[in-house]
Scaffold this motif. Structure first.
Motif, PDB file in Angstrom:
ATOM      1  N   ARG A 191     -68.358   3.643 -27.048  1.00  0.00           N
ATOM      2  CA  ARG A 191     -67.925   3.281 -25.654  1.00  0.00           C
ATOM      3  C   ARG A 191     -67.615   4.593 -24.812  1.00  0.00           C
ATOM      4  O   ARG A 191     -67.379   5.471 -25.461  1.00  0.00           O
ATOM      5  CB  ARG A 191     -66.818   2.135 -25.892  1.00  0.00           C
ATOM      6  CG  ARG A 191     -67.361   0.795 -26.293  1.00  0.00           C
ATOM      7  CD  ARG A 191     -66.469  -0.012 -26.181  1.00  0.00           C
ATOM      8  NE  ARG A 191     -67.024  -1.307 -26.877  1.00  0.00           N
ATOM      9  CZ  ARG A 191     -66.388  -2.303 -27.631  1.00  0.00           C
ATOM     10  NH1 ARG A 191     -65.129  -2.214 -27.384  1.00  0.00           N
ATOM     11  NH2 ARG A 191     -67.022  -3.233 -28.030  1.00  0.00           N
ATOM     12  N   ALA A 192     -67.809   4.314 -23.747  1.00  0.00           N
ATOM     13  CA  ALA A 192     -67.268   5.412 -22.877  1.00  0.00           C
ATOM     14  C   ALA A 192     -68.376   6.445 -22.864  1.00  0.00           C
ATOM     15  O   ALA A 192     -68.058   7.599 -22.419  1.00  0.00           O
ATOM     16  CB  ALA A 192     -65.829   6.006 -22.879  1.00  0.00           C
ATOM     17  N   ASN A 243     -62.694  -9.727 -20.238  1.00  0.00           N
ATOM     18  CA  ASN A 243     -63.717  -8.647 -20.595  1.00  0.00           C
ATOM     19  C   ASN A 243     -63.894  -7.582 -19.177  1.00  0.00           C
ATOM     20  O   ASN A 243     -64.796  -7.535 -18.635  1.00  0.00           O
ATOM     21  CB  ASN A 243     -65.114  -9.248 -21.210  1.00  0.00           C
ATOM     22  CG  ASN A 243     -65.888  -8.180 -21.781  1.00  0.00           C
ATOM     23  OD1 ASN A 243     -65.466  -6.870 -21.797  1.00  0.00           O
ATOM     24  ND2 ASN A 243     -66.810  -8.457 -22.348  1.00  0.00           N
ATOM     25  N   THR A 244     -62.552  -7.129 -19.072  1.00  0.00           N
ATOM     26  CA  THR A 244     -62.638  -6.219 -17.784  1.00  0.00           C
ATOM     27  C   THR A 244     -63.634  -5.071 -17.666  1.00  0.00           C
ATOM     28  O   THR A 244     -64.057  -4.905 -16.726  1.00  0.00           O
ATOM     29  CB  THR A 244     -61.054  -5.630 -17.457  1.00  0.00           C
ATOM     30  OG1 THR A 244     -60.798  -5.078 -18.659  1.00  0.00           O
ATOM     31  CG2 THR A 244     -60.208  -7.059 -17.321  1.00  0.00           C
ATOM     32  N   ARG A 245     -63.622  -4.284 -18.886  1.00  0.00           N
ATOM     33  CA  ARG A 245     -64.851  -3.276 -18.829  1.00  0.00           C
ATOM     34  C   ARG A 245     -66.264  -3.700 -18.458  1.00  0.00           C
ATOM     35  O   ARG A 245     -67.042  -3.352 -17.639  1.00  0.00           O
ATOM     36  CB  ARG A 245     -64.826  -2.497 -20.337  1.00  0.00           C
ATOM     37  CG  ARG A 245     -63.440  -1.651 -20.500  1.00  0.00           C
ATOM     38  CD  ARG A 245     -63.690  -1.328 -21.811  1.00  0.00           C
ATOM     39  NE  ARG A 245     -63.090  -0.160 -21.968  1.00  0.00           N
ATOM     40  CZ  ARG A 245     -63.063   0.651 -22.741  1.00  0.00           C
ATOM     41  NH1 ARG A 245     -63.674   0.480 -24.124  1.00  0.00           N
ATOM     42  NH2 ARG A 245     -62.000   1.820 -22.925  1.00  0.00           N
ATOM     43  N   ALA A 273     -66.217  -4.584 -14.873  1.00  0.00           N
ATOM     44  CA  ALA A 273     -66.462  -3.612 -13.878  1.00  0.00           C
ATOM     45  C   ALA A 273     -67.812  -2.807 -13.912  1.00  0.00           C
ATOM     46  O   ALA A 273     -68.237  -2.254 -13.017  1.00  0.00           O
ATOM     47  CB  ALA A 273     -65.562  -2.404 -14.545  1.00  0.00           C
ATOM     48  N   LEU A 274     -68.280  -2.769 -15.418  1.00  0.00           N
ATOM     49  CA  LEU A 274     -69.766  -2.327 -15.482  1.00  0.00           C
ATOM     50  C   LEU A 274     -70.828  -3.139 -14.560  1.00  0.00           C
ATOM     51  O   LEU A 274     -71.560  -2.426 -13.762  1.00  0.00           O
ATOM     52  CB  LEU A 274     -70.167  -2.362 -16.866  1.00  0.00           C
ATOM     53  CG  LEU A 274     -71.694  -2.005 -17.141  1.00  0.00           C
ATOM     54  CD1 LEU A 274     -72.152  -0.729 -16.874  1.00  0.00           C
ATOM     55  CD2 LEU A 274     -72.242  -2.552 -18.570  1.00  0.00           C
TER      56      LEU A 274
END
Length: 99
Positions: free
Chosen positions: A33-34, A65-67, A70-71
Motif C-alpha cells: 500500500r501507499a 474503509n476510509t482509504r 478516498a481513492l
C-alpha cells in the motif's frame, strides 16, 4: 499486479446491465500500500470495463474503509443510493463514475 511472482493486488469487474460495470474485490496487500497500486488497478479495471462496453462503473465499500473511499472519490466516483437490496447505509457506501 505482482512482484517476483507474488500478487500484490487484484480486482475484477462484471456487468450489472449492458452499460454499467461493477468493480469487485479490489485489494492491495498491506505491504504494497501507499504505492498507488490501488489507483493503477482501478484505472485498468475501468479501461477494461470500457472496452467491454461499459459507460459507467459502480461499486460498494464499507464506511470504515476510509482509504478506499478516498481513492474512489479522488478518481471521480460520487455517492449514490445503494443498488443492492437491504444494504445498511450506516455500514455500506455505493459510488458511481461515468466513464
Amino acid at each position: 499486479m505482482q512482484e517476483e511472482g507474488r500478487a500484490l493486488g487484484y480486482g475484477g469487474w462484471r456487468l450489472l446491465d449492458t452499460q454499467t460495470a461493477e468493480i469487485k474485490r479490489m485489494y492491495v496487500r498491506p505491504e504494497a500500500r501507499a504505492q498507488s497500486l490501488g489507483r493503477e488497478i482501478l484505472l485498468r479495471l475501468e479501461a477494461d470495463a470500457k472496452l467491454g462496453g461499459a459507460t459507467a462503473t459502480q461499486l460498494e465499500t464499507g464506511v470504515a474503509n476510509t482509504r478506499a473511499l478516498a481513492l474512489y472519490r479522488a478518481q471521480g466516483y460520487v455517492p449514490i443510493t445503494s443498488y443492492r437490496p437491504n444494504r445498511n447505509p450506516a455500514v455500506n457506501r455505493a459510488l458511481r463514475k461515468e466513464l
